[in-house]
Scaffold this motif. Structure first.
Motif, PDB file in Angstrom:
ATOM      1  N   ALA A  74       0.952  -1.400  -0.199  1.00  0.00           N
ATOM      2  CA  ALA A  74      -0.062   0.108   0.017  1.00  0.00           C
ATOM      3  C   ALA A  74       0.923   1.188  -0.021  1.00  0.00           C
ATOM      4  O   ALA A  74       0.751   2.077  -0.626  1.00  0.00           O
ATOM      5  N   VAL A  75       1.889   1.114   0.935  1.00  0.00           N
ATOM      6  CA  VAL A  75       2.812   2.413   0.776  1.00  0.00           C
ATOM      7  C   VAL A  75       3.583   2.499  -0.536  1.00  0.00           C
ATOM      8  O   VAL A  75       3.497   3.842  -1.130  1.00  0.00           O
ATOM      9  N   CYS A  76       3.926   1.527  -1.131  1.00  0.00           N
ATOM     10  CA  CYS A  76       4.462   1.542  -2.527  1.00  0.00           C
ATOM     11  C   CYS A  76       3.486   2.292  -3.608  1.00  0.00           C
ATOM     12  O   CYS A  76       3.752   2.973  -4.387  1.00  0.00           O
ATOM     13  N   ALA A  77       2.340   1.569  -3.435  1.00  0.00           N
ATOM     14  CA  ALA A  77       1.291   2.239  -4.240  1.00  0.00           C
ATOM     15  C   ALA A  77       0.993   3.712  -4.291  1.00  0.00           C
ATOM     16  O   ALA A  77       0.750   4.382  -5.085  1.00  0.00           O
ATOM     17  N   GLU A  78       1.027   4.086  -2.986  1.00  0.00           N
ATOM     18  CA  GLU A  78       0.574   5.462  -2.628  1.00  0.00           C
ATOM     19  C   GLU A  78       1.636   6.186  -2.880  1.00  0.00           C
ATOM     20  O   GLU A  78       1.584   7.436  -3.615  1.00  0.00           O
ATOM     21  N   GLU A 106      -2.503   6.999   7.512  1.00  0.00           N
ATOM     22  CA  GLU A 106      -1.982   7.697   6.326  1.00  0.00           C
ATOM     23  C   GLU A 106      -0.480   7.023   5.693  1.00  0.00           C
ATOM     24  O   GLU A 106      -0.039   7.767   4.759  1.00  0.00           O
ATOM     25  N   HIS A 107      -0.106   6.057   6.474  1.00  0.00           N
ATOM     26  CA  HIS A 107       1.273   5.480   6.022  1.00  0.00           C
ATOM     27  C   HIS A 107       2.291   6.628   5.866  1.00  0.00           C
ATOM     28  O   HIS A 107       3.133   6.647   4.991  1.00  0.00           O
ATOM     29  N   ARG A 108       2.302   7.382   6.820  1.00  0.00           N
ATOM     30  CA  ARG A 108       3.429   8.546   6.970  1.00  0.00           C
ATOM     31  C   ARG A 108       4.911   8.019   7.092  1.00  0.00           C
ATOM     32  O   ARG A 108       5.098   7.202   8.246  1.00  0.00           O
ATOM     33  N   LEU A 109       5.695   8.245   6.402  1.00  0.00           N
ATOM     34  CA  LEU A 109       7.184   8.054   6.255  1.00  0.00           C
ATOM     35  C   LEU A 109       7.864   8.749   7.201  1.00  0.00           C
ATOM     36  O   LEU A 109       7.337  10.004   7.374  1.00  0.00           O
ATOM     37  N   LEU A 110       9.068   8.137   7.668  1.00  0.00           N
ATOM     38  CA  LEU A 110       9.924   9.006   8.593  1.00  0.00           C
ATOM     39  C   LEU A 110      11.135   9.377   7.820  1.00  0.00           C
ATOM     40  O   LEU A 110      11.888   8.759   7.165  1.00  0.00           O
ATOM     41  N   GLU A 167       3.758   5.635  -5.712  1.00  0.00           N
ATOM     42  CA  GLU A 167       3.611   5.380  -7.111  1.00  0.00           C
ATOM     43  C   GLU A 167       2.593   6.599  -7.691  1.00  0.00           C
ATOM     44  O   GLU A 167       2.780   7.051  -8.705  1.00  0.00           O
ATOM     45  N   ALA A 168       1.407   6.430  -7.063  1.00  0.00           N
ATOM     46  CA  ALA A 168       0.453   7.221  -7.459  1.00  0.00           C
ATOM     47  C   ALA A 168       0.613   9.007  -7.184  1.00  0.00           C
ATOM     48  O   ALA A 168      -0.092   9.644  -7.900  1.00  0.00           O
ATOM     49  N   ALA A 169       1.417   9.292  -6.122  1.00  0.00           N
ATOM     50  CA  ALA A 169       1.511  10.498  -6.048  1.00  0.00           C
ATOM     51  C   ALA A 169       2.518  11.058  -6.992  1.00  0.00           C
ATOM     52  O   ALA A 169       2.720  12.287  -6.867  1.00  0.00           O
ATOM     53  N   GLU A 170       3.361  10.334  -7.551  1.00  0.00           N
ATOM     54  CA  GLU A 170       4.406  10.882  -8.732  1.00  0.00           C
ATOM     55  C   GLU A 170       4.000  10.536  -9.980  1.00  0.00           C
ATOM     56  O   GLU A 170       3.938   9.368 -10.481  1.00  0.00           O
ATOM     57  N   GLU A 171       4.228  11.608 -10.960  1.00  0.00           N
ATOM     58  CA  GLU A 171       4.080  11.333 -12.181  1.00  0.00           C
ATOM     59  C   GLU A 171       5.450  10.727 -12.761  1.00  0.00           C
ATOM     60  O   GLU A 171       5.411  10.050 -13.627  1.00  0.00           O
ATOM     61  N   PHE A 172       6.592  11.376 -12.330  1.00  0.00           N
ATOM     62  CA  PHE A 172       7.741  10.790 -12.711  1.00  0.00           C
ATOM     63  C   PHE A 172       8.527  10.028 -11.364  1.00  0.00           C
ATOM     64  O   PHE A 172       8.726  11.154 -10.657  1.00  0.00           O
ATOM     65  N   SER A 173       8.641   9.069 -11.131  1.00  0.00           N
ATOM     66  CA  SER A 173       8.974   8.591  -9.795  1.00  0.00           C
ATOM     67  C   SER A 173      10.474   8.791  -9.346  1.00  0.00           C
ATOM     68  O   SER A 173      11.346   8.889 -10.180  1.00  0.00           O
ATOM     69  N   THR A 174      10.568   9.318  -8.244  1.00  0.00           N
ATOM     70  CA  THR A 174      11.810   9.975  -7.680  1.00  0.00           C
ATOM     71  C   THR A 174      12.275   8.874  -6.573  1.00  0.00           C
ATOM     72  O   THR A 174      13.177   9.170  -5.698  1.00  0.00           O
ATOM     73  N   ALA A 175      11.490   7.795  -6.238  1.00  0.00           N
ATOM     74  CA  ALA A 175      11.492   7.024  -5.166  1.00  0.00           C
ATOM     75  C   ALA A 175      12.446   5.844  -5.572  1.00  0.00           C
ATOM     76  O   ALA A 175      12.225   5.191  -6.418  1.00  0.00           O
ATOM     77  N   VAL A 176      13.584   5.272  -4.757  1.00  0.00           N
ATOM     78  CA  VAL A 176      14.097   4.051  -4.944  1.00  0.00           C
ATOM     79  C   VAL A 176      13.656   3.465  -3.677  1.00  0.00           C
ATOM     80  O   VAL A 176      13.901   3.494  -2.583  1.00  0.00           O
ATOM     81  N   LEU A 177      12.943   2.204  -3.884  1.00  0.00           N
ATOM     82  CA  LEU A 177      12.116   1.729  -2.916  1.00  0.00           C
ATOM     83  C   LEU A 177      13.062   0.227  -2.577  1.00  0.00           C
ATOM     84  O   LEU A 177      13.230  -0.556  -3.261  1.00  0.00           O
ATOM     85  N   GLU A 178      13.631   0.550  -1.389  1.00  0.00           N
ATOM     86  CA  GLU A 178      14.399  -0.792  -0.906  1.00  0.00           C
ATOM     87  C   GLU A 178      13.824  -1.685   0.302  1.00  0.00           C
ATOM     88  O   GLU A 178      13.535  -1.108   1.106  1.00  0.00           O
ATOM     89  N   ASP A 179      13.698  -2.848  -0.136  1.00  0.00           N
ATOM     90  CA  ASP A 179      12.639  -3.972   0.533  1.00  0.00           C
ATOM     91  C   ASP A 179      13.890  -4.963   0.981  1.00  0.00           C
ATOM     92  O   ASP A 179      13.569  -6.043   0.494  1.00  0.00           O
TER      93      ASP A 179
END
Length: 145
Positions: free
Chosen positions: A26-30, A84-88, A32-44
């Motif tokens: 859900a965090v990843c989907a949110e 809200e899945h607030r990130l730190l 992705e939905a917030a960005e037209e061009f992704s600036t996130a590097v998701l590290e899992d």
């Protein structure tokens, strides 16, 4: 536990809580939905399970200058249980250890402005509301949620 490097145009979102895969998706989907061009590097990567701000600061202090990460966004236990899945958001460079929370919808504002050095971490941290959450400059930044 070296942090994955980036090229400065991206912001690292580091998963540190592995208790709920559905919440992480859900965090990843949110994000992705917030960005037209992704600036996130998701590290899992489970090796970061339970990583603390202090451990990340220590790791960055020991890293070679070319490998340093200047800020990171943690998807921690709070993130996974928060509606809200607030990130730190964590400053690793200018004021090491300074933090604030940010909902995924506001992540692109911070990530892009930090990447192009239009604003610095403190400018966002100074605009949090009473809960310590950044909710955008256009809202006045200090509105209670």
């Amino acid at each position: 536990m070296a942090l994955p490097g980036g090229d400065g145009d991206f912001s690292l979102v580091l998963r540190t809580d592995f208790s709920d895969d559905a919440a992480w998706r859900a965090v990843c989907a949110e994000l992705e939905a917030a960005e037209e061009f992704s600036t996130a590097v998701l590290e899992d990567d489970p090796r970061f399970s339970g990583a603390t701000v202090r451990a990340l600061l220590d790791e960055e202090a020991a890293a070679a200058e070319a490998d340093r990460v200047f800020h990171v966004f943690l998807a921690d236990a709070f993130t996974m249980t928060d509606p809200e899945h607030r990130l730190l958001a964590v400053d690793l460079a200018d004021e090491p250890g300074r933090t604030f929370r940010v909902p995924p919808r506001w992540f692109p504002d911070i990530s892009v402005n930090l990447a192009i050095a239009n604003m610095d971490f403190a400018e966002f941290a100074d605009e949090v509301d009473g809960s310590g959450t950044y909710r955008g400059l256009s809202d006045g930044g200090r509105d209670e949620a």
